[in-house]
Scaffold this motif. Structure first.
Motif, PDB file in Angstrom:
ATOM      1  N   GLY A  26       0.636  -1.092   0.164  1.00  0.00           N
ATOM      2  CA  GLY A  26      -0.159  -0.011   0.099  1.00  0.00           C
ATOM      3  C   GLY A  26       0.802   1.473  -0.108  1.00  0.00           C
ATOM      4  N   THR A  27       0.355   1.982  -0.709  1.00  0.00           N
ATOM      5  CA  THR A  27       1.234   3.175  -0.450  1.00  0.00           C
ATOM      6  C   THR A  27       0.604   4.333   0.175  1.00  0.00           C
ATOM      7  OG1 THR A  27       2.129   2.901  -2.607  1.00  0.00           O
ATOM      8  CG2 THR A  27       2.212   5.213  -2.108  1.00  0.00           C
ATOM      9  N   GLY A  28       1.207   5.103   1.379  1.00  0.00           N
ATOM     10  CA  GLY A  28       0.438   6.035   2.004  1.00  0.00           C
ATOM     11  C   GLY A  28       0.842   7.283   1.415  1.00  0.00           C
ATOM     12  N   LEU A  29       0.080   8.359   2.115  1.00  0.00           N
ATOM     13  CA  LEU A  29       0.273   9.809   1.947  1.00  0.00           C
ATOM     14  C   LEU A  29       1.164  10.474   2.926  1.00  0.00           C
ATOM     15  CD1 LEU A  29      -3.245  10.547   0.499  1.00  0.00           C
ATOM     16  CD2 LEU A  29      -1.212   9.973  -0.935  1.00  0.00           C
ATOM     17  N   THR A  30       2.410  10.948   2.565  1.00  0.00           N
ATOM     18  CA  THR A  30       2.944  11.608   3.886  1.00  0.00           C
ATOM     19  C   THR A  30       2.542  12.825   4.262  1.00  0.00           C
ATOM     20  OG1 THR A  30       4.773  12.495   2.357  1.00  0.00           O
ATOM     21  CG2 THR A  30       5.184  10.314   3.253  1.00  0.00           C
ATOM     22  N   GLY A  31       2.811  13.108   5.591  1.00  0.00           N
ATOM     23  CA  GLY A  31       2.357  14.392   5.858  1.00  0.00           C
ATOM     24  C   GLY A  31       0.819  14.636   6.236  1.00  0.00           C
ATOM     25  N   CYS A  32       0.617  15.356   7.164  1.00  0.00           N
ATOM     26  CA  CYS A  32      -0.954  15.795   7.372  1.00  0.00           C
ATOM     27  C   CYS A  32      -1.212  17.123   7.556  1.00  0.00           C
ATOM     28  CB  CYS A  32      -1.341  14.862   8.746  1.00  0.00           C
ATOM     29  SG  CYS A  32      -0.325  15.621  10.196  1.00  0.00           S
ATOM     30  N   GLY A  33      -0.271  18.225   6.855  1.00  0.00           N
ATOM     31  CA  GLY A  33      -0.608  19.577   6.880  1.00  0.00           C
ATOM     32  C   GLY A  33      -0.451  20.250   8.006  1.00  0.00           C
ATOM     33  N   SER A  34       0.186  19.875   9.224  1.00  0.00           N
ATOM     34  CA  SER A  34      -0.071  20.350  10.273  1.00  0.00           C
ATOM     35  C   SER A  34       1.704  20.633  10.896  1.00  0.00           C
ATOM     36  CB  SER A  34      -0.986  20.278  11.384  1.00  0.00           C
ATOM     37  OG  SER A  34      -0.622  19.011  11.956  1.00  0.00           O
ATOM     38  N   GLU A  35       1.780  21.282  11.787  1.00  0.00           N
ATOM     39  CA  GLU A  35       3.241  21.129  12.246  1.00  0.00           C
ATOM     40  C   GLU A  35       3.342  19.924  13.539  1.00  0.00           C
ATOM     41  OE1 GLU A  35       4.175  24.692  14.544  1.00  0.00           O
ATOM     42  OE2 GLU A  35       4.085  25.975  12.670  1.00  0.00           O
ATOM     43  N   ASP A  36       2.267  19.565  14.020  1.00  0.00           N
ATOM     44  CA  ASP A  36       2.352  18.464  14.774  1.00  0.00           C
ATOM     45  C   ASP A  36       1.322  17.231  14.078  1.00  0.00           C
ATOM     46  OD1 ASP A  36       2.067  16.495  16.946  1.00  0.00           O
ATOM     47  OD2 ASP A  36       1.128  17.857  18.266  1.00  0.00           O
ATOM     48  N   PRO A  37       2.058  16.541  13.634  1.00  0.00           N
ATOM     49  CA  PRO A  37       1.168  15.579  12.824  1.00  0.00           C
ATOM     50  C   PRO A  37       0.252  14.388  13.569  1.00  0.00           C
ATOM     51  CG  PRO A  37       3.539  14.838  12.843  1.00  0.00           C
ATOM     52  CD  PRO A  37       3.265  16.108  13.389  1.00  0.00           C
ATOM     53  N   ASP A  38       0.552  14.394  14.996  1.00  0.00           N
ATOM     54  CA  ASP A  38      -0.327  13.991  15.957  1.00  0.00           C
ATOM     55  C   ASP A  38      -1.346  14.582  16.611  1.00  0.00           C
ATOM     56  OD1 ASP A  38       1.384  11.134  15.974  1.00  0.00           O
ATOM     57  OD2 ASP A  38       2.865  12.239  16.493  1.00  0.00           O
ATOM     58  N   ALA A  39      -1.564  15.714  16.245  1.00  0.00           N
ATOM     59  CA  ALA A  39      -2.559  16.532  16.913  1.00  0.00           C
ATOM     60  C   ALA A  39      -4.008  15.872  16.381  1.00  0.00           C
ATOM     61  CB  ALA A  39      -2.366  18.122  16.418  1.00  0.00           C
ATOM     62  N   GLY A  40      -4.729  15.854  17.611  1.00  0.00           N
ATOM     63  CA  GLY A  40      -6.259  15.102  17.318  1.00  0.00           C
ATOM     64  C   GLY A  40      -6.255  13.625  17.260  1.00  0.00           C
ATOM     65  N   THR A  41      -4.871  13.144  17.235  1.00  0.00           N
ATOM     66  CA  THR A  41      -4.971  11.427  17.029  1.00  0.00           C
ATOM     67  C   THR A  41      -5.112  10.860  18.480  1.00  0.00           C
ATOM     68  OG1 THR A  41      -2.839  11.258  17.488  1.00  0.00           O
ATOM     69  CG2 THR A  41      -3.175  12.006  15.286  1.00  0.00           C
ATOM     70  N   ASN A  42      -5.040   9.548  18.377  1.00  0.00           N
ATOM     71  CA  ASN A  42      -4.954   8.717  19.758  1.00  0.00           C
ATOM     72  C   ASN A  42      -3.503   8.823  20.379  1.00  0.00           C
ATOM     73  OD1 ASN A  42      -3.398   7.032  17.971  1.00  0.00           O
ATOM     74  ND2 ASN A  42      -5.132   5.626  17.530  1.00  0.00           N
ATOM     75  N   GLY A  43      -2.632   9.175  19.820  1.00  0.00           N
ATOM     76  CA  GLY A  43      -1.275   9.481  20.476  1.00  0.00           C
ATOM     77  C   GLY A  43      -0.371   8.308  20.257  1.00  0.00           C
ATOM     78  N   VAL A  44      -0.792   7.309  19.733  1.00  0.00           N
ATOM     79  CA  VAL A  44       0.309   6.145  19.486  1.00  0.00           C
ATOM     80  C   VAL A  44       1.356   6.690  18.631  1.00  0.00           C
ATOM     81  CG1 VAL A  44      -1.536   4.441  20.027  1.00  0.00           C
ATOM     82  CG2 VAL A  44      -0.894   5.162  17.513  1.00  0.00           C
ATOM     83  N   GLY A  45       1.383   7.437  17.846  1.00  0.00           N
ATOM     84  CA  GLY A  45       2.437   7.904  16.827  1.00  0.00           C
ATOM     85  C   GLY A  45       3.298   8.565  17.586  1.00  0.00           C
ATOM     86  N   LYS A  46       3.482   8.963  19.065  1.00  0.00           N
ATOM     87  CA  LYS A  46       4.316   9.481  19.819  1.00  0.00           C
ATOM     88  C   LYS A  46       5.119   8.353  20.623  1.00  0.00           C
ATOM     89  CE  LYS A  46       2.152  14.062  20.336  1.00  0.00           C
ATOM     90  NZ  LYS A  46       1.588  14.997  21.344  1.00  0.00           N
ATOM     91  N   LEU A  47       4.664   7.166  20.312  1.00  0.00           N
ATOM     92  CA  LEU A  47       5.172   5.909  21.200  1.00  0.00           C
ATOM     93  C   LEU A  47       6.537   5.405  20.495  1.00  0.00           C
ATOM     94  CD1 LEU A  47       1.978   4.128  22.194  1.00  0.00           C
ATOM     95  CD2 LEU A  47       3.356   5.801  23.703  1.00  0.00           C
ATOM     96  N   PRO A  48       7.260   4.790  21.350  1.00  0.00           N
ATOM     97  CA  PRO A  48       8.224   4.068  20.582  1.00  0.00           C
ATOM     98  C   PRO A  48       7.756   2.910  19.766  1.00  0.00           C
ATOM     99  CG  PRO A  48       8.710   4.423  22.912  1.00  0.00           C
ATOM    100  CD  PRO A  48       7.396   4.552  22.745  1.00  0.00           C
ATOM    101  N   PRO A  49       8.649   2.445  18.615  1.00  0.00           N
ATOM    102  CA  PRO A  49       8.005   1.423  17.785  1.00  0.00           C
ATOM    103  C   PRO A  49       7.328   0.225  18.454  1.00  0.00           C
ATOM    104  CG  PRO A  49      10.246   1.794  17.375  1.00  0.00           C
ATOM    105  CD  PRO A  49       9.864   2.871  18.253  1.00  0.00           C
ATOM    106  N   ALA A  50       8.484  -0.432  19.486  1.00  0.00           N
ATOM    107  CA  ALA A  50       7.913  -1.352  20.061  1.00  0.00           C
ATOM    108  C   ALA A  50       6.770  -1.426  20.720  1.00  0.00           C
ATOM    109  CB  ALA A  50       9.118  -2.047  20.910  1.00  0.00           C
TER     110      ALA A  50
END
Length: 255
Positions: A26-50
């Motif tokens: 699958g090919t994704g789309l990089t970026g989300c158009g804001s300075e903080d790509p994790d704004a308004g998300t569930n927050g897992v994007g800020k976690l370590p990969p493991a």
């Protein structure tokens, strides 16, 4: 009425089950158009990969139903599957080595359904090599739900494709050193991507919206791409009508 030799049914099921066993083991789309790509998300994007991997496995195990579709490559062949799975069974379609069929499991009962061509294609023989009895038997099986007895070696191989926990346990593991690979999008849902060994050990897109469900998996070594959807969406598993079922289990040899 032409009798259906139970040995013929068993051989055909065993042939295709042996092929399918390779697929499970699958090919994704990089970026989300804001300075903080994790704004308004569930927050897992800020976690370590493991931690992201453990969170997505926990989310996947917390719901009763999911749809799994895509391709699996094993032994130089590509297999296609589209399965809906839940705790007490599953149903869907598979194509393995050019043979298309459906699987249905309700509790411990497993059924395989295919057209007459599936049952006619055995031992590498073509239509011109088969006798009238073979063709008649295949015709009788075509479109029927053939019940696979639990004592048949093929039962375990096929039932694995209808077992939510077995499939997810074997699939949702990346190999090698884990890392994050940016923010992406799958079917309109923002995701964080994690990789194993910079992608050679597989990549997994995890939802940043709602629960951190896995949405897309690219398997290690180019072994296929799978999509996950309909998380928690229940569906009915219905027993096939008796008139559309063939049960040969009682006729099988015990060896």
């Amino acid at each position: 009425m032409t009798a259906i030799p139970p040995g013929r049914i068993r051989r055909r099921i065993a042939q295709i089950a042996a092929v399918c066993a390779l697929a499970v083991t699958g090919t994704g789309l990089t970026g989300c158009g804001s300075e903080d790509p994790d704004a308004g998300t569930n927050g897992v994007g800020k976690l370590p990969p493991a931690k992201i991997q453990s969170e997505t496995r926990a989310a996947a195990g917390s719901v009763d139903a999911v749809r799994l579709s895509g391709t699996v490559v094993a032994g130089g062949r590509t297999y296609q599957l589209d399965m809906r799975l839940k705790e007490d069974g599953g149903s869907g379609s598979l194509t393995a080595q050019g043979a298309a069929f459906e699987l249905l499991r309700i509790g411990d009962e497993l059924f395989l359904k295919a057209d007459a061509g599936f049952w006619n294609h055995e031992d590498g023989k073509g239509e011109h090599e088969k006798g009238d009895d073979d063709s008649a038997a295949a015709g009788k099986l075509g479109g029927k739900y053939v019940k696979v007895p639990q004592g048949d070696p093929s039962y375990k191989r096929f039932s694995g494709f209808t077992d939510k926990d077995v499939l997810l346990e074997s699939l949702l593991t990346l190999h090698g050193a884990l890392a994050t690979d940016g923010h992406h999008e799958q079917s309109g849902v923002r995701t964080i991507r994690i990789t194993g060994d910079k992608g050679s050990g597989g990549t997994l897109d995890v939802s940043l919206e709602g629960k951190p469900y896995p949405l897309r998996l690219v398997r290690a070594g180019g072994a296929g791409t799978l999509s996950f959807s309909d998380w928690g969406k229940d569906f009915a598993l219905k027993q096939p009508p008796k008139g559309e079922t063939v049960d040969y289990g009682q006729q099988l040899p015990t060896s």
